[in-house]
Design a protein around this motif. Structure first.
Motif, PDB file in Angstrom:
ATOM      1  N   GLY A 105       0.785  -1.229   0.000  1.00  4.17           N
ATOM      2  CA  GLY A 105       0.000   0.000   0.000  1.00  4.17           C
ATOM      3  C   GLY A 105       0.812   1.271   0.000  1.00  4.17           C
ATOM      4  N   ILE A 106       1.889   1.328   0.776  1.00  3.49           N
ATOM      5  CA  ILE A 106       2.639   2.572   0.921  1.00  3.49           C
ATOM      6  C   ILE A 106       3.347   2.950  -0.367  1.00  3.49           C
ATOM      7  N   LYS A 107       3.969   1.999  -1.046  1.00  2.99           N
ATOM      8  CA  LYS A 107       4.692   2.321  -2.281  1.00  2.99           C
ATOM      9  C   LYS A 107       3.741   2.792  -3.376  1.00  2.99           C
ATOM     10  N   VAL A 108       2.595   2.138  -3.486  1.00  6.28           N
ATOM     11  CA  VAL A 108       1.611   2.563  -4.480  1.00  6.28           C
ATOM     12  C   VAL A 108       1.070   3.943  -4.118  1.00  6.28           C
ATOM     13  N   TYR A 109       0.781   4.161  -2.847  1.00  5.53           N
ATOM     14  CA  TYR A 109       0.224   5.435  -2.378  1.00  5.53           C
ATOM     15  C   TYR A 109       1.180   6.585  -2.668  1.00  5.53           C
ATOM     16  N   ALA A 110       2.476   6.376  -2.397  1.00  5.18           N
ATOM     17  CA  ALA A 110       3.463   7.437  -2.598  1.00  5.18           C
ATOM     18  C   ALA A 110       3.511   7.907  -4.046  1.00  5.18           C
ATOM     19  N   ALA A 111       3.257   7.007  -4.992  1.00  2.00           N
ATOM     20  CA  ALA A 111       3.294   7.379  -6.406  1.00  2.00           C
ATOM     21  C   ALA A 111       1.958   7.932  -6.893  1.00  2.00           C
ATOM     22  N   GLU A 112       0.853   7.325  -6.473  1.00  2.00           N
ATOM     23  CA  GLU A 112      -0.435   7.692  -7.058  1.00  2.00           C
ATOM     24  C   GLU A 112      -0.997   9.004  -6.527  1.00  2.00           C
ATOM     25  N   ILE A 113      -0.507   9.506  -5.385  1.00  2.00           N
ATOM     26  CA  ILE A 113      -1.017  10.778  -4.872  1.00  2.00           C
ATOM     27  C   ILE A 113      -0.365  11.975  -5.561  1.00  2.00           C
ATOM     28  N   GLN A 114       0.682  11.723  -6.372  1.00  2.00           N
ATOM     29  CA  GLN A 114       1.385  12.839  -6.995  1.00  2.00           C
ATOM     30  C   GLN A 114       0.731  13.227  -8.317  1.00  2.00           C
ATOM     31  N   PRO A 115       0.672  14.542  -8.619  1.00  2.00           N
ATOM     32  CA  PRO A 115       0.236  14.960  -9.952  1.00  2.00           C
ATOM     33  C   PRO A 115       1.302  14.602 -10.981  1.00  2.00           C
TER      34      PRO A 115
END
Length: 522
Positions: A422-432
């Motif tokens: 979850g954390i690795k995906v979250y770190a990328a997908e929250i960025q514009p």
């Protein structure tokens, strides 16, 4: 006929992947994602072999026994160079393109592994690890960014967890390679795993350079629209999904809500959308998004959240467990190198096995809930193990040592079904889009730095206190869970515009709105 387990078949049917495969064959964006994910295997295998190798008899005979501090430095030598190169990996990927950046990083990684395999003194071995780290930092953070950019939004969650699955497979391979090579009565016992790693790294670099297509998002942002269209067709992404992706890119690059009419803040008018599209057609406008743009007011919170989460992911102690599993099991009472190596391999197998359901259900569980509940579970396990050591209850016989061993296994399982994915995906997908590569690289740099601290201090802490490391890791994990409960909005199933709106909320108001929406932990 290939038999697919019902749970996986139902999941794939839900995503319509089986329909695509039956009618058109395997879409190329899936094949490209699988190939790209193999970069995670290299990282995992290095993680799996470095701990067992440094305690092999043949290794200590060649380079001498090391103090806990020197042992930590040898293991962690890869991490600071990786952190340094990770800070610039996003910019390099923006200039060269994602596949070329991945191929270059993997080639440098392979060169470092080759130096380790041929080392004749400890200095040469450490230099090899430093070079390996430079390559690792360059390519590893780009893997998820690339998969995000070539995947249809509906399939992005499962596909971006591919590198994590391959990381766990690499860890398993690394542990059991060492378990087998330890029987060789020569320096080949510790050299063989690095020889294999070198071969795989150069193979991955070559295949990535030759067969990974350029990211169509990257091409669009550089004004190469005709090429982007061709690549979308080659990847097999449907037009409707393709248009959705392109619109997200356009809004993310230059969206500037009206300051005079609040009702227009989150919904640009047609004229504004045309302006957005025209700006994305200019190659020069893309290049204006520099490295420091990730700290602009509209994205600063997302950048800091990604860096915080990726850093704290390592301070949970997961790489202390993976790097030094043989030491942890020996401390718990497992006598003999073979027994500790086998126990380490079992932990790697459990991580791999439980990463599969984590991959399948990653979107269903959500990011916020898995991070908070996972953090509470990890902290509880660490505090339990630390308390047993602090009370001097762990001996070579008795039930307490088995509680510690099973606790380490439970920690690995909880981690891989929650924080690992979850954390690795979250770190990328929250960025514009305009800051995704640079912000993700910064987050991975934070991850490398804290990874270095864990790898360096773990053998020292274990030598001085049997319980200190566990209490430290548990404390960091529970703090992270608290921060996420207050400030971490859910992103599962949300568009970039909805994610941006979620980050405009602050403090408890954001968390409570997540719970009311049913997407958070409640």
């Amino acid at each position: 006929m290939i038999l697919i387990p019902p749970v996986i078949r139902n999941f794939l049917s839900k995503m319509d992947v089986l329909r695509e495969i039956r009618t058109q064959g395997v879409p190329k964006y899936i094949l490209a994602s699988i190939l790209c994910s193999f970069g995670g295997f290299l990282f995992g295998m290095d993680t799996g072999i470095i701990g067992p190798i440094t305690v092999m008899t043949s290794f200590t005979q060649a380079f001498g026994s090391s103090s806990p501090t020197i042992h930590g430095l040898i293991v962690s030598a890869i991490l600071i160079p990786a952190a340094f190169s990770a800070f610039f990996a996003g910019r390099l990927a923006d200039i060269l393109g994602r596949p070329r950046a991945i191929a270059l990083g993997a080639a440098i990684f392979g060169l470092g592994a080759a130096l380790e395999a041929s080392a004749v003194h400890i200095g040469m071995f450490v230099v090899g690890r430093c070079i390996e780290g430079i390559g690792e930092g360059l390519y590893l953070g780009t893997l998820v960014v690339y998969i995000c950019e070539i995947s249809p939004p509906a399939y992005r969650g499962p596909l971006t967890t591919g590198p994590q699955l391959l990381i766990t497979m690499g860890i398993v391979t690394g542990f059991f390679t060492c378990y087998g090579s330890e029987n060789i009565d020569s320096s080949l016992a510790w050299r063989a795993p690095f020889i294999i790693l070198t071969t795989l790294a150069f193979s991955f670099s070559t295949l990535s350079f030759l067969f990974l297509p350029a990211s169509p998002r990257w091409l669009t942002l550089h004004g190469r629209h005709a090429e982007a269209l061709t690549v979308w067709n080659q990847l097999g992404v449907e037009s409707s999904q393709r248009e959705k992706v392109d619109f997200e890119v356009e809004v993310a690059v230059v969206s500037t809500p009206s300051t005079t009419d609040p009702s227009r803040a989150s919904s640009p008018e047609p004229v504004e959308r045309m302006t957005i599209i025209e700006r994305t057609r200019s190659k020069g406008s893309v290049m204006k998004a520099g490295f420091l743009d990730m700290f602009a007011k509209d994205v600063r919170m997302r950048t800091l959240m990604a860096a915080f989460l990726m850093g704290m992911q390592q301070l949970s102690g997961i790489d202390g467990v993976l790097y030094y599993a043989p030491l942890l099991f020996q401390q718990a009472g497992l006598a003999g190198t073979k027994a500790s190596f086998l126990a380490s391999g079992i932990s790697a197998l459990l991580i791999f096995a439980f990463t599969i359901p984590a991959l399948i259900f990653s979107d269903k569980w959500g990011r916020r809930g898995s991070t908070i509940y996972g953090g509470i579970g990890l902290a509880g396990i660490m505090f339990l193990i630390g308390s047993l050591y602090a009370s001097n209850s762990v001996h070579t016989t008795g039930p307490a040592r088995w509680v510690v061993i099973l606790g380490i296994y439970a920690f690995a399982i909880v981690y891989c079904v929650s924080w690992a994915v979850g954390i690795k995906v979250y770190a990328a997908e929250i960025q514009p889009q305009r800051t995704r590569a640079s912000a993700t690289s910064l987050a991975h740099g934070s991850n490398w730095i804290t990874n270095f601290l864990v790898a360096l201090t773990t053998p020292v802490l274990l030598a001085r206190s049997s319980c200190a490391a566990y209490f430290l890791w548990g404390g960091c994990t529970i703090i992270t869970a608290g921060v996420c409960w207050v400030w971490m909005p859910e992103t599962r199933g949300r568009s970039l515009e909805e994610i941006e709106e979620a980050f405009k909320k602050t403090g408890l108001r954001a968390g409570r709105s997540e719970e009311r929406d049913g997407d958070g932990v409640a």
